[in-house]
Design a protein around this motif. Structure first.
Motif, PDB file in Angstrom:
ATOM      1  N   GLN A 120       0.860  -1.180   0.000  1.00  0.00           N
ATOM      2  CA  GLN A 120       0.000   0.000   0.000  1.00  0.00           C
ATOM      3  C   GLN A 120       0.903   1.239   0.000  1.00  0.00           C
ATOM      4  O   GLN A 120       1.239   1.759   1.062  1.00  0.00           O
ATOM      5  CB  GLN A 120      -0.902   0.009   1.232  1.00  0.00           C
ATOM      6  N   PRO A 121       1.339   1.690  -1.177  1.00  0.00           N
ATOM      7  CA  PRO A 121       2.297   2.796  -1.255  1.00  0.00           C
ATOM      8  C   PRO A 121       1.898   4.040  -0.474  1.00  0.00           C
ATOM      9  O   PRO A 121       2.774   4.795  -0.024  1.00  0.00           O
ATOM     10  CB  PRO A 121       2.352   3.090  -2.761  1.00  0.00           C
ATOM     11  N   GLU A 122       0.599   4.242  -0.279  1.00  0.00           N
ATOM     12  CA  GLU A 122       0.174   5.432   0.459  1.00  0.00           C
ATOM     13  C   GLU A 122       0.630   5.394   1.925  1.00  0.00           C
ATOM     14  O   GLU A 122       0.672   6.426   2.601  1.00  0.00           O
ATOM     15  CB  GLU A 122      -1.351   5.577   0.398  1.00  0.00           C
ATOM     16  N   LYS A 123       1.004   4.189   2.409  1.00  0.00           N
ATOM     17  CA  LYS A 123       1.477   4.060   3.789  1.00  0.00           C
ATOM     18  C   LYS A 123       2.882   4.651   3.976  1.00  0.00           C
ATOM     19  O   LYS A 123       3.362   4.761   5.109  1.00  0.00           O
ATOM     20  CB  LYS A 123       1.475   2.586   4.206  1.00  0.00           C
ATOM     21  N   LEU A 124       3.525   5.015   2.873  1.00  0.00           N
ATOM     22  CA  LEU A 124       4.856   5.617   2.976  1.00  0.00           C
ATOM     23  C   LEU A 124       4.801   6.904   3.789  1.00  0.00           C
ATOM     24  O   LEU A 124       5.737   7.227   4.529  1.00  0.00           O
ATOM     25  CB  LEU A 124       5.406   5.902   1.573  1.00  0.00           C
ATOM     26  N   HIS A 125       3.717   7.643   3.680  1.00  0.00           N
ATOM     27  CA  HIS A 125       3.587   8.902   4.411  1.00  0.00           C
ATOM     28  C   HIS A 125       3.582   8.677   5.923  1.00  0.00           C
ATOM     29  O   HIS A 125       4.105   9.499   6.687  1.00  0.00           O
ATOM     30  CB  HIS A 125       2.314   9.632   3.980  1.00  0.00           C
ATOM     31  N   GLN A 126       3.002   7.564   6.366  1.00  0.00           N
ATOM     32  CA  GLN A 126       2.985   7.269   7.793  1.00  0.00           C
ATOM     33  C   GLN A 126       4.393   6.979   8.308  1.00  0.00           C
ATOM     34  O   GLN A 126       4.771   7.404   9.398  1.00  0.00           O
ATOM     35  CB  GLN A 126       2.074   6.077   8.076  1.00  0.00           C
ATOM     36  N   ALA A 170       8.289   4.857  -4.458  1.00  0.00           N
ATOM     37  CA  ALA A 170       9.331   4.958  -3.437  1.00  0.00           C
ATOM     38  C   ALA A 170      10.290   6.114  -3.681  1.00  0.00           C
ATOM     39  O   ALA A 170      11.263   6.268  -2.948  1.00  0.00           O
ATOM     40  CB  ALA A 170      10.106   3.652  -3.342  1.00  0.00           C
ATOM     41  N   VAL A 171      10.044   6.913  -4.705  1.00  0.00           N
ATOM     42  CA  VAL A 171      10.890   8.082  -4.984  1.00  0.00           C
ATOM     43  C   VAL A 171      10.137   9.334  -4.543  1.00  0.00           C
ATOM     44  O   VAL A 171       8.999   9.559  -4.952  1.00  0.00           O
ATOM     45  CB  VAL A 171      11.256   8.162  -6.477  1.00  0.00           C
ATOM     46  N   VAL A 172      10.774  10.128  -3.703  1.00  0.00           N
ATOM     47  CA  VAL A 172      10.142  11.339  -3.179  1.00  0.00           C
ATOM     48  C   VAL A 172      11.034  12.538  -3.477  1.00  0.00           C
ATOM     49  O   VAL A 172      12.240  12.400  -3.717  1.00  0.00           O
ATOM     50  CB  VAL A 172       9.901  11.238  -1.657  1.00  0.00           C
ATOM     51  N   GLU A 173      10.431  13.706  -3.468  1.00  0.00           N
ATOM     52  CA  GLU A 173      11.180  14.938  -3.719  1.00  0.00           C
ATOM     53  C   GLU A 173      11.314  15.718  -2.425  1.00  0.00           C
ATOM     54  O   GLU A 173      10.330  15.953  -1.720  1.00  0.00           O
ATOM     55  CB  GLU A 173      10.472  15.790  -4.775  1.00  0.00           C
ATOM     56  N   ARG A 174      12.545  16.120  -2.134  1.00  0.00           N
ATOM     57  CA  ARG A 174      12.820  16.913  -0.929  1.00  0.00           C
ATOM     58  C   ARG A 174      13.776  18.035  -1.315  1.00  0.00           C
ATOM     59  O   ARG A 174      14.860  17.779  -1.843  1.00  0.00           O
ATOM     60  CB  ARG A 174      13.439  16.056   0.182  1.00  0.00           C
ATOM     61  N   ASP A 175      13.342  19.272  -1.045  1.00  0.00           N
ATOM     62  CA  ASP A 175      14.166  20.448  -1.355  1.00  0.00           C
ATOM     63  C   ASP A 175      14.630  20.445  -2.804  1.00  0.00           C
ATOM     64  O   ASP A 175      15.783  20.786  -3.111  1.00  0.00           O
ATOM     65  CB  ASP A 175      15.379  20.515  -0.414  1.00  0.00           C
ATOM     66  N   GLY A 176      13.741  20.020  -3.700  1.00  0.00           N
ATOM     67  CA  GLY A 176      14.048  20.053  -5.121  1.00  0.00           C
ATOM     68  C   GLY A 176      14.881  18.895  -5.621  1.00  0.00           C
ATOM     69  O   GLY A 176      15.212  18.841  -6.812  1.00  0.00           O
ATOM     70  N   GLN A 177      15.218  17.945  -4.753  1.00  0.00           N
ATOM     71  CA  GLN A 177      16.028  16.795  -5.148  1.00  0.00           C
ATOM     72  C   GLN A 177      15.215  15.508  -4.982  1.00  0.00           C
ATOM     73  O   GLN A 177      14.374  15.400  -4.085  1.00  0.00           O
ATOM     74  CB  GLN A 177      17.301  16.708  -4.298  1.00  0.00           C
TER      75      GLN A 177
END
Length: 211
Positions: A120-126, A170-177
């Motif tokens: 359940q990819p949405e669980k990544l936020h938890q 599983a790839v997220v963006e943080r501070d433009g990276q």
């Protein structure tokens, strides 16, 4: 080649050995692989430093394998993974390592939470909210790919362009990276990670030699 799995790959996965290829034969000449030699020397230095570090200051990671797949399965060849983790944690603590005390049920709950995003990819936020994620730069992976032989680069880049990676759960963006988000939970100096699947579709490429 048919014996590679038995004499090299399996002992390596069991932690019995850690082989490194240091040279290749080109014609009648042996050519040293400089990056591999440097890796070996760095490893020797690191192991010497680790040998003299007090157990309480050492940090360890345990990666668990889960098969058949399933968020709530937690087994591997009929092994009781949660109880095994509890036994490992207790043995480490008895040897002076800095670890938290978790009972079998707590290990079950932790492992299931770490496995959840694979199903359940949405669980990544938890996991992000719980600070149960590590982040590895996508750019670092792409730099590594760029150092591979051209034919291997082409194989990997066919399915892993920046835009394709950007769409992966599983790839997220943080501070433009862009970063790979890796599920992990730390209990004192002991970190627990689930072994990720070899394909976005769980169960595929299970034994694939090219995955």
């Amino acid at each position: 080649a048919p014996m590679t799995a038995m004499f090299i790959a399996l002992p390596e996965t069991w932690g019995i050995s850690d082989p490194l290829v240091l040279s290749v034969q080109e014609g009648d000449q042996e050519k040293w692989l400089v990056p591999q030699v440097k890796l070996l020397l760095d490893k020797v230095v690191s192991q010497a430093q680790l040998q003299n570090l007090p157990n309480a200051e050492k940090k360890l990671a345990v990666m668990f394998w889960n098969y058949p797949q399933g968020q709530n399965n937690l087994s591997s060849a009929n092994m009781n993974i949660p109880l095994s983790l509890q036994n490992i944690q207790q043995a480490l603590k008895n040897e002076g390592y800095s670890t938290d005390d978790l009972d079998e049920q707590q290990w079950i709950e932790a492992a299931q939470q770490l496995l959840a995003p694979f199903y359940q990819p949405e669980k990544l936020h938890q996991l992000e909210k719980n600070k149960w994620l590590a982040y590895y730069p996508v750019q670092a992976y792409q730099d590594w790919v760029a150092g591979l032989p051209e034919h291997r680069q082409a194989q990997l880049q066919e399915h892993a362009t920046t835009e394709q990676l950007r769409q992966h759960w599983a790839v997220v963006e943080r501070d433009g990276q862009l970063y790979f988000a890796i599920p992990k939970a730390s209990f004192g100096h002991l970190t627990l990670l689930p072994q990720p699947p070899r394909n976005t579709k769980l169960g595929e490429n299970y034994h694939a030699l090219t995955a």
